[in-house]
Design an enzyme around this catalytic site. Structure first.
Site, PDB file in Angstrom:
ATOM      1  CG  ASN A   9      -0.177  -0.145   2.526  1.00  0.00           C
ATOM      2  OD1 ASN A   9       0.608   0.717   2.901  1.00  0.00           O
ATOM      3  ND2 ASN A   9      -0.401  -1.257   3.230  1.00  0.00           N
ATOM      4  CG  ASP A  49      -6.826  -5.804   6.225  1.00  0.00           C
ATOM      5  OD1 ASP A  49      -6.342  -5.864   7.371  1.00  0.00           O
ATOM      6  OD2 ASP A  49      -7.447  -4.816   5.790  1.00  0.00           O
ATOM      7  CE  LYS A 108       8.988 -10.823 -14.582  1.00  0.00           C
ATOM      8  NZ  LYS A 108       9.839  -9.934 -15.421  1.00  0.00           N
ATOM      9  CG  PHE A 156      -2.914   4.837  13.826  1.00  0.00           C
ATOM     10  CD1 PHE A 156      -2.774   6.047  13.161  1.00  0.00           C
ATOM     11  CD2 PHE A 156      -2.260   4.661  15.037  1.00  0.00           C
ATOM     12  CE1 PHE A 156      -2.010   7.059  13.685  1.00  0.00           C
ATOM     13  CE2 PHE A 156      -1.485   5.673  15.568  1.00  0.00           C
ATOM     14  CZ  PHE A 156      -1.353   6.886  14.886  1.00  0.00           C
ATOM     15  CE  LYS A 210      -7.795  -1.348  13.728  1.00  0.00           C
ATOM     16  NZ  LYS A 210      -7.032  -0.699  12.611  1.00  0.00           N
ATOM     17  CE  LYS A 215      -9.300  -5.403  14.704  1.00  0.00           C
ATOM     18  NZ  LYS A 215      -8.593  -5.035  13.466  1.00  0.00           N
TER      19      LYS A 215
END
Length: 414
Positions: A210, A284, A294, A342, A356, A360
């Site tokens: 990301n 995730d 490859k 976060f 969340k 958690k």
């Protein structure tokens, strides 16, 4: 780095590294500090008084008995004015004088009167550095409560040899100044921080990741370090660095690549942590199978499928560990571990963050939305909301990420 409004006194002794100090003064002033300079007479053999006066904007105090001194007791008035003193370079001669209370020039008399924070950056030939007298002086000064010792670096020296004795780079000395001026509200605390992205391999050359740069996590690590914490930073692949802080702070950086590696490192470090701040943008999902070669596009091929599986939820794992630990503790100790998460959301931001937070077992969650201009990945600013387990919340305006990090740490309920 912010030193806005701080008064910093720079003391320069007679070593070749003195030529670097005008750049240090420029860096301190850019950070908002007002800087004055005191020197030994030998220091002015390496850098001129005019240069120092020009970059600092103040006359240079180099002679205890000079008629041009504003005060007859300049060595007293300057420590009264200063919030911090930096002695760089500190030669073997000056180190030994300072350690034993010898005050026979402008620099050492000023140091003798200084009761506020002092940063010392030694510099000398390796043989002089390794001298028993020099080592004893460094040990003595390092033990003083108001002194931050930025020990010598290794490398090529002015005499042509290679060894330990180089003055640390000016960014290290400037970071030490920020550290020395900060209240140590996290002294004796161990903080675990995760930062940056993870990379989930598809084959030897491709991966899923990301856009996280790690800037927020690294800013949090810096905020904790300057408050006196011992920090373990578990970092995915990032271009940012805390190299300067590693030279004088108790910082351990664990470099990882995948979400599995980050989970293993964070789980191990959590056992010893008082506070854990999970800032990393952890994948995730990860490929079910990683090709050992490859993957080549075949003639006529129009599409390709990659089967993914969920990764281990680090926040949920540490939340369970926190709950299990609390069950075995006394009432007084139950809340000693603090877990902060976060949430970067694109829709239903607050509802998702609160879900969340509860699921958690977090004590606080930091919510930021990609809907807010200037927040999220790849920028130096952020706009967040701090949401606590007791239901209270605090909205912060758009700030530089270091300012956000400082606000988050100041907002911890310790």
């Amino acid at each position: 780095m912010s030193l806005a409004g701080k008064h910093i006194l720079v003391g320069i002794s007679g070593g070749i590294a003195a030529y670097k100090i005008p750049e240090l003064i420029r860096l301190l002033k850019k950070a908002g500090a007002d800087v004055q300079v005191t020197t030994t007479k030998h220091a002015l053999e390496f850098v001129t008084s005019l240069t120092l006066q020009t970059v600092s904007g103040h006359k240079v105090y180099s002679d205890v008995f000079a008629a041009i001194n504003e005060h007859s007791t300049e060595h007293i008035s300057l420590p009264d004015w200063a919030d911090l003193m930096i002695v760089a370079p500190a030669t073997a001669n000056v180190l030994c004088k300072m350690a034993h209370g010898i005050a026979d020039d402008a620099l050492t008399t000023t140091f003798a009167a200084m009761r506020k924070p002092v940063v010392i950056a030694p510099a000398m030939n390796t043989n002089m550095y390794e001298s028993p007298a020099t080592q004893e002086a460094i040990r003595m000064l390092s033990a003083w409560e108001n002194i931050t010792m930025v020990d010598c670096a290794s490398g090529e020296l002015a005499c042509g040899t290679t060894g330990k004795g180089r003055m640390q780079e000016i960014d290290v000395i400037a970071a030490a100044a920020e550290y020395a001026l900060s209240p140590k509200t996290l002294a004796d605390r161990h903080v675990l921080i995760t930062a940056g992205p993870t990379q989930e391999a598809i084959d030897p050359v491709r991966y899923i990741t990301n856009a996280s740069t790690g800037k927020m996590g690294y800013a949090l690590a810096r905020a904790c370090l300057k408050r006196g914490a011992q920090v373990t930073l578990v970092s995915g692949p990032c271009q940012v660095s805390l190299r300067a802080w590693q030279e004088f702070c108790p910082l351990k950086v664990i470099d990882v690549t995948s979400s599995a590696e980050m989970c293993a490192a964070a789980t191990e470090a959590f056992d010893h942590a008082d506070i854990a701040i999970l800032c990393a943008a952890v994948a995730d999902f990860t490929p079910c199978h990683v090709a050992d070669k490859k993957i080549k596009k075949q003639p006529g091929q129009e599409n390709m499928s990659i089967h993914l599986k969920t990764t281990t939820d680090i926040a949920a794992t540490l939340g369970r560990m926190k709950a299990e630990e609390a069950r075995g503790e006394s009432l007084e100790a139950k809340n000693k571990k603090i877990l902060v998460g976060f949430a970067l959301e694109t829709h239903d931001e607050q509802a998702n963050a609160e879900r969340k937070l509860q699921s958690k077992n977090l004590d606080m969650i930091v919510l930021n939305s990609l809907q807010d201009s200037g927040a999220g990945f790849g920028v130096d600013t952020n706009k967040v909301t701090l949401i606590y387990a007791n239901g209270t919340k605090k909205d912060l305006p758009l700030l530089m990420k270091q300012e956000v990090a400082d606000a988050i740490i100041d907002g911890l309920v310790l």
